[in-house]
Design a protein around this motif. Structure first.
Motif: not given
Length: 204
Positions: A174-178
């Motif tokens: 869920r990490d946006a950058l990932t």
């Protein structure tokens, strides 16, 4: 690079800033409150979180098409997060230098080839945080002290690119950058913007 479509040049009425006051400050962020006038003419009070570093994201992909992911507990949500290597770099520093450092500190790896593939505004309704993402290939282990920050406890995993992308699309990552970096790399592979060898390794 494709030509910018005309609609991207459209500009509306900007916000107008009035008096401001500093509410909070630490070595990483400051929080300020602004008297402001909205584009509609309405008066507003705007809270702004300003970041003192650039956000740096690195998508390391090895010759077998595997992505190096970092696992760690994240304080704000109180849960465990699998992510690509990320960190902050001083705004006066070359972002690539910061990305090289973060990759080494978090994974014990160096990359022979670096390519900037993404620039993002993160949560631009309340913060001015900017992110720069790099694709890192030609990976090699180096003799370095990983986990340089005494608050960080990392786990590492190498997973096939498609498996990482599928996990992101299923909502497990869920990490946006990932998520953004995996999608950007997938788009580049599908559009022929990466080497044939890397594309074959990533997409199988």
């Amino acid at each position: 690079m494709s030509q910018k479509p005309g609609w991207l040049s459209a500009r509306g009425i900007p916000w107008r800033r009035g008096r401001s006051r500093l509410v909070y400050d630490n070595p990483w962020i400051s929080v300020s409150e602004h008297e402001a006038t909205a584009p509609t003419g309405a008066q507003a009070v705007y809270g702004l979180v300003s970041f003192k570093n650039l956000a740096l994201a690195i998508l390391p992909i090895d010759a077998a098409g595997q992505v190096v992911l970092v696992g760690q507990h994240r304080f704000p949500f109180g849960d465990y997060s699998w992510e690509i290597p990320e960190g902050g770099g001083p705004k006066g520093e070359d972002p690539l230098a910061g990305a090289r450092r973060e990759l080494a500190e978090e994974t014990g790896l160096a990359a022979a080839e670096w390519r900037e593939i993404l620039r993002l505004q993160l949560s631009n309704s309340v913060t001015d945080e900017l992110a720069i993402g790099f694709l890192a290939t030609g990976l090699a282990e180096i003799d370095t002290a990983a986990h340089a920050d005494d608050t960080e406890d990392f786990a590492l995993a190498r997973v096939p690119f498609r498996q990482a992308l599928d996990a992101a699309m299923a909502g497990h990552i869920r990490d946006a950058l990932t998520v953004a970096m995996l999608l950007r790399a997938y788009h580049m592979a599908r559009e022929g913007l990466l080497s044939d060898a890397l594309t074959r390794a990533m997409l199988g």
